[in-house]
Design an enzyme around this catalytic site. Structure first.
Site, mmCIF file in Angstrom:
data_model
loop_
_atom_site.group_PDB
_atom_site.id
_atom_site.type_symbol
_atom_site.label_atom_id
_atom_site.label_comp_id
_atom_site.label_asym_id
_atom_site.label_seq_id
_atom_site.Cartn_x
_atom_site.Cartn_y
_atom_site.Cartn_z
ATOM 1 N N GLU A 47 -2.521 -7.441 -2.953
ATOM 2 C CA GLU A 47 -3.251 -6.268 -1.311
ATOM 3 C C GLU A 47 -4.288 -4.741 -2.513
ATOM 4 O OE1 GLU A 47 -0.489 -4.286 0.494
ATOM 5 O OE2 GLU A 47 -1.715 -2.721 1.857
ATOM 6 N N CYS B 14 0.243 -0.886 0.151
ATOM 7 C CA CYS B 14 0.384 -0.029 0.057
ATOM 8 C C CYS B 14 0.955 1.362 -0.181
ATOM 9 C CB CYS B 14 -0.846 -0.151 0.942
ATOM 10 S SG CYS B 14 -0.897 0.324 3.049
ATOM 11 N N ASP C 238 -8.687 -9.236 11.529
ATOM 12 C CA ASP C 238 -8.461 -10.466 10.704
ATOM 13 C C ASP C 238 -8.965 -11.364 10.915
ATOM 14 O OD1 ASP C 238 -5.426 -8.969 11.594
ATOM 15 O OD2 ASP C 238 -5.185 -9.818 13.286
ATOM 16 N N ARG D 211 10.307 -9.490 4.463
ATOM 17 C CA ARG D 211 10.207 -8.776 6.019
ATOM 18 C C ARG D 211 11.123 -10.055 6.461
ATOM 19 N NH1 ARG D 211 3.603 -7.653 7.692
ATOM 20 N NH2 ARG D 211 3.477 -6.865 6.168
ATOM 21 N N ARG E 154 -0.630 -18.150 3.570
ATOM 22 C CA ARG E 154 -1.297 -17.883 4.518
ATOM 23 C C ARG E 154 -2.280 -18.925 4.057
ATOM 24 N NH1 ARG E 154 0.425 -14.272 9.628
ATOM 25 N NH2 ARG E 154 2.086 -14.319 8.872
ATOM 26 N N GLU F 169 -3.525 -15.819 11.430
ATOM 27 C CA GLU F 169 -4.603 -14.685 10.846
ATOM 28 C C GLU F 169 -3.960 -15.081 8.808
ATOM 29 O OE1 GLU F 169 -2.341 -11.128 11.690
ATOM 30 O OE2 GLU F 169 -2.854 -10.553 9.625
ATOM 31 N N ASN G 134 -6.052 -9.766 6.417
ATOM 32 C CA ASN G 134 -6.660 -8.419 6.933
ATOM 33 C C ASN G 134 -7.540 -7.654 5.881
ATOM 34 O OD1 ASN G 134 -4.466 -7.368 6.025
ATOM 35 N ND2 ASN G 134 -3.817 -6.601 7.784
ATOM 36 N N ARG H 123 4.930 -18.053 7.322
ATOM 37 C CA ARG H 123 6.184 -17.119 8.633
ATOM 38 C C ARG H 123 7.110 -16.792 8.198
ATOM 39 N NH1 ARG H 123 4.912 -12.894 11.541
ATOM 40 N NH2 ARG H 123 3.285 -13.780 12.579
ATOM 41 N N CYS I 67 -7.010 -0.835 3.384
ATOM 42 C CA CYS I 67 -6.342 -2.012 2.517
ATOM 43 C C CYS I 67 -6.731 -3.142 2.875
ATOM 44 C CB CYS I 67 -4.940 -1.387 2.576
ATOM 45 S SG CYS I 67 -3.844 -2.314 3.858
ATOM 46 N N GLU J 73 12.199 -11.901 9.791
ATOM 47 C CA GLU J 73 11.225 -11.924 10.840
ATOM 48 C C GLU J 73 12.214 -12.789 11.463
ATOM 49 O OE1 GLU J 73 7.938 -11.915 10.992
ATOM 50 O OE2 GLU J 73 6.915 -11.286 9.305
HETATM 51 P P1 ATP Z 1 2.286 -10.976 11.960
HETATM 52 O O1 ATP Z 1 1.526 -9.884 13.593
HETATM 53 O O2 ATP Z 1 1.208 -12.724 11.928
HETATM 54 O O3 ATP Z 1 2.952 -10.811 11.892
HETATM 55 P P2 ATP Z 1 1.183 -8.593 10.572
HETATM 56 O O4 ATP Z 1 0.118 -8.105 11.197
HETATM 57 O O5 ATP Z 1 2.577 -8.505 10.387
HETATM 58 O O6 ATP Z 1 1.455 -10.483 10.786
HETATM 59 P P3 ATP Z 1 -0.039 -8.129 8.525
HETATM 60 O O7 ATP Z 1 1.013 -6.780 8.747
HETATM 61 O O8 ATP Z 1 -0.418 -7.556 8.532
HETATM 62 O O9 ATP Z 1 0.998 -8.602 9.108
HETATM 63 O O10 ATP Z 1 0.241 -8.404 6.768
HETATM 64 C C1 ATP Z 1 -1.499 -8.727 6.370
HETATM 65 C C2 ATP Z 1 -1.117 -10.270 5.844
HETATM 66 O O11 ATP Z 1 0.412 -10.259 5.302
HETATM 67 C C3 ATP Z 1 -1.019 -11.135 7.024
HETATM 68 O O12 ATP Z 1 -2.161 -11.118 7.050
HETATM 69 C C4 ATP Z 1 -0.693 -12.268 6.122
HETATM 70 O O13 ATP Z 1 -1.447 -12.578 5.292
HETATM 71 C C5 ATP Z 1 1.020 -11.891 5.185
HETATM 72 N N1 ATP Z 1 2.302 -11.614 5.797
HETATM 73 C C6 ATP Z 1 2.226 -11.224 7.184
HETATM 74 N N2 ATP Z 1 3.995 -11.083 7.076
HETATM 75 C C7 ATP Z 1 3.907 -11.988 6.953
HETATM 76 C C8 ATP Z 1 5.118 -13.504 6.953
HETATM 77 N N3 ATP Z 1 6.159 -13.201 7.756
HETATM 78 N N4 ATP Z 1 4.759 -14.720 6.169
HETATM 79 C C9 ATP Z 1 3.836 -14.721 5.828
HETATM 80 N N5 ATP Z 1 3.117 -14.182 5.141
HETATM 81 C C10 ATP Z 1 2.515 -12.931 6.136
HETATM 82 ZN ZN ZN Z 2 -2.007 -2.231 3.680
HETATM 83 MG MG MG Z 3 3.883 -9.546 11.577
#
Ligand code: ATP
Ligand code: ZN
Ligand code: MG
Length: 508
Positions: A355, A306, A419, A336, A474, A437, A440, A347, A467, A338
């Site tokens: 998006e 976004c 979520d 990311r 996931r 999750e 969202n 993850r 968004c 992680e």
């Molecule tokens: P989480 O709390 O699981 O870390 P987030 O709040 O960081 O999630 P958002 O930034 O809200 O995730 O991202 C929205 C979507 O992106 C999530 O619902 C998921 O589908 C995807 N997503 C986020 N982080 C990851 C990841 N590390 N691996 C795979 N998919 C991801």
């Molecule tokens: Zn967004």
């Molecule tokens: Mg996260």
């Protein structure tokens, strides 16, 4: 709150014969120019001043109404107005030599911390005293003082917020469904050779079988959700410059999760000769040499799609005809860092999302959210046949931007994040295990609209945005965790989209 300032006002010329009117002006300032906007008797006070050459030395004390640094700026303007015409003199600049500020906190901090730019910071119960030294006018005018005071309050609040469970309120849940198995799909897929751990951290090489599943998921997302809702596809670049992320808040919220991008300092092959020769001889990288050849990062790899969509609309006026504006990107992979949180395909450090981003009036977005939910329900109930639920949570944009306002997301159900969570049988019982999750859906309000100066055609209407992050990893992890890896066990409608399983790669 108390503000005690020692500073100087530099004039454009020698004070000379202007001394008298100047003294008169400063003597009356408390009750005239400085009193404006403050309740009677609560404005700032000039404690003392001296003038010599082309400089006024001054001490100002204040409470919260017209704070001492604002008073100093007012005096600068006032002196210009006062002496300008008659004496052809004005105030050129101001500086603060020393500034002591005492603020009241909501709570006494649990532990001490530092903040930038201050000479010292001390806590005593619920009071915090900071001292600044040598601040220039730019520092004052750019609002750094206010931001530092806000930062202090926020850091104390964060200390009490840490460790508290995230806000969570059940909104809707599907009926229970019998799972086809209870194994971790990633582990089983590794055994079958459907994917392979990637060459760098937290990434996977998806082989034909799993890729085919992802593409089926993507087709469903596009054809059953985005197209019926009228979304238009865009393709955005994968590198995001820091100024975009400063606006969205990611640079304060999640700088520790970003993969940074460096440009080469030069493309001149000669400059890279030594580096290349070293690789040729040793088959290794001379990292010191490399560091000399690349720039400090000025961008990062896409974290969510976004921000760049907002950037693309910055300073633009959106015609009423285009509202609600509905765009989506599926080209930029999100990266990311992680670290310890990585697990399976759910993850990862590089994931694939669609998006959708939407901009419109509050009413338009509320209506769109209902339609989204209807389409999502159709997909998860009828095509994927998942056991899943929707929950109100702390909005992700507040989390990511580090601006959790410590208010519960569900309080007003217009703005906020829903979520979508899926039961993962391999993790244990429905009640005790953590659900995944898998996507969202957010309505953010005008935060990004303001940050990127996106304007409506009618000046009066207020634009909001939101968004939804549709994560293919996931969706797939949720689906396979419930439905197993056997195509015959999958719901009929999904099988229809999926077609036949690719042959795959036979390795001996
Ligand atoms: P989480 O709390 O699981 O870390 P987030 O709040 O960081 O999630 P958002 O930034 O809200 O995730 O991202 C929205 C979507 O992106 C999530 O619902 C998921 O589908 C995807 N997503 C986020 N982080 C990851 C990841 N590390 N691996 C795979 N998919 C991801
Ligand atoms: Zn967004
Ligand atoms: Mg996260």
């Amino acid at each position: 709150m108390k503000f005690l300032l020692k500073g100087r006002i530099e004039l454009s010329g020698e004070i000379g014969s202007a001394k008298k009117p100047l003294d008169e002006f400063l003597k009356n300032a408390d009750t005239s120019i400085l009193a404006k906007g403050a309740p009677e008797g609560k404005g700032p006070r000039i404690l003392k001043w001296t003038s010599e050459g082309n400089e006024i030395k001054i001490e100002i004390e204040s409470g919260t109404h017209v704070r001492a640094h604002e008073a100093l700026i007012r005096l600068k303007k006032g002196i210009g107005q006062e002496l300008g015409k008659k004496y052809k003199m004005g105030a050129r600049s101001v500086v603060i030599d020393e500034y002591e500020i005492t603020i009241d906190l909501k709570q006494a901090p649990k532990k001490k911390f530092k903040v930038p730019f201050v000479e010292s910071i001390d806590f005593s119960g619920e009071q915090c005293t900071i001292i600044f030294k040598n601040l220039n006018e730019e520092f004052i005018l750019n609002n750094y003082i206010d931001r530092i005071l806000n930062l202090i309050s926020k850091k104390v609040e964060d200390q009490f917020y840490e460790g508290k469970a995230e806000y969570w309120e059940l909104y809707w849940s599907s009926p229970e469904r019998e799972a086809k198995w209870n194994l971790d799909p990633t582990e089983e897929m590794v055994k079958r050779g459907w994917l392979k751990q990637g060459p760098t951290k937290g990434k996977w090489f998806y082989k034909p079988e799993l890729t085919a599943i992802f593409r089926a998921m993507e087709k469903i997302a596009v054809e059953e959700i985005l197209q019926p809702l009228g979304f238009q596809e865009v393709i955005e670049p994968h590198h995001v410059p820091f100024d975009v992320w400063i606006k969205t808040g990611h640079m304060t919220g999640s700088p520790n999760e970003i993969y940074y991008v460096s440009e080469p300092k030069t493309r001149d092959p000669e400059e890279w000769e030594a580096f290349r020769d070293y690789v040729y001889v040793t088959h290794k990288i001379d990292k010191e040499e490399l560091m000399k050849l690349i720039e400090i990062p000025n961008a990062g790899i896409c974290y969510a799609q976004c921000p760049v969509i907002y950037w693309a609309l910055s300073n633009a006026t959106i015609s009423d005809k285009s509202l609600p504006l509905k765009l989506y990107d599926r080209s930029a992979n999100s990266n990311r860092y992680e670290s310890g949180g990585r697990h399976g395909i759910e993850r990862v450090d590089e994931f694939h999302r669609l998006e959708p981003v939407y901009i419109g009036t509050a009413e338009q977005l509320l209506e769109l959210r209902d339609k989204f939910i209807e389409r999502y329900k159709y997909v998860f109930n009828e095509i994927l046949e998942l056991e899943w639920r929707m929950v109100w949570v702390t909005p992700w944009y507040l989390q990511q931007s580090g601006q959790i306002e410590h208010e519960e997301a569900g309080e007003d159900k217009i703005k906020g994040t829903i979520d979508f969570e899926s039961y993962m049988p391999y993790r244990g019982s429905r009640k005790e295990s953590e659900w995944l999750e898998f996507q969202n859906l957010s309505i953010i309000g005008d935060k990004f609209i303001k940050a990127f100066n996106i304007k409506p055609q009618k000046q009066k209407s207020e634009l909001w945005s939101g968004c939804s992050g549709i994560g293919l990893e996931r969706w797939t992890a949720a689906f396979l965790a419930q439905k197993s890896l056997e195509v015959e066990s999958w719901p009929e409608k999904f099988q229809k989209v999926f077609g036949t399983m690719p042959e795959g790669i036979e390795l001996l």
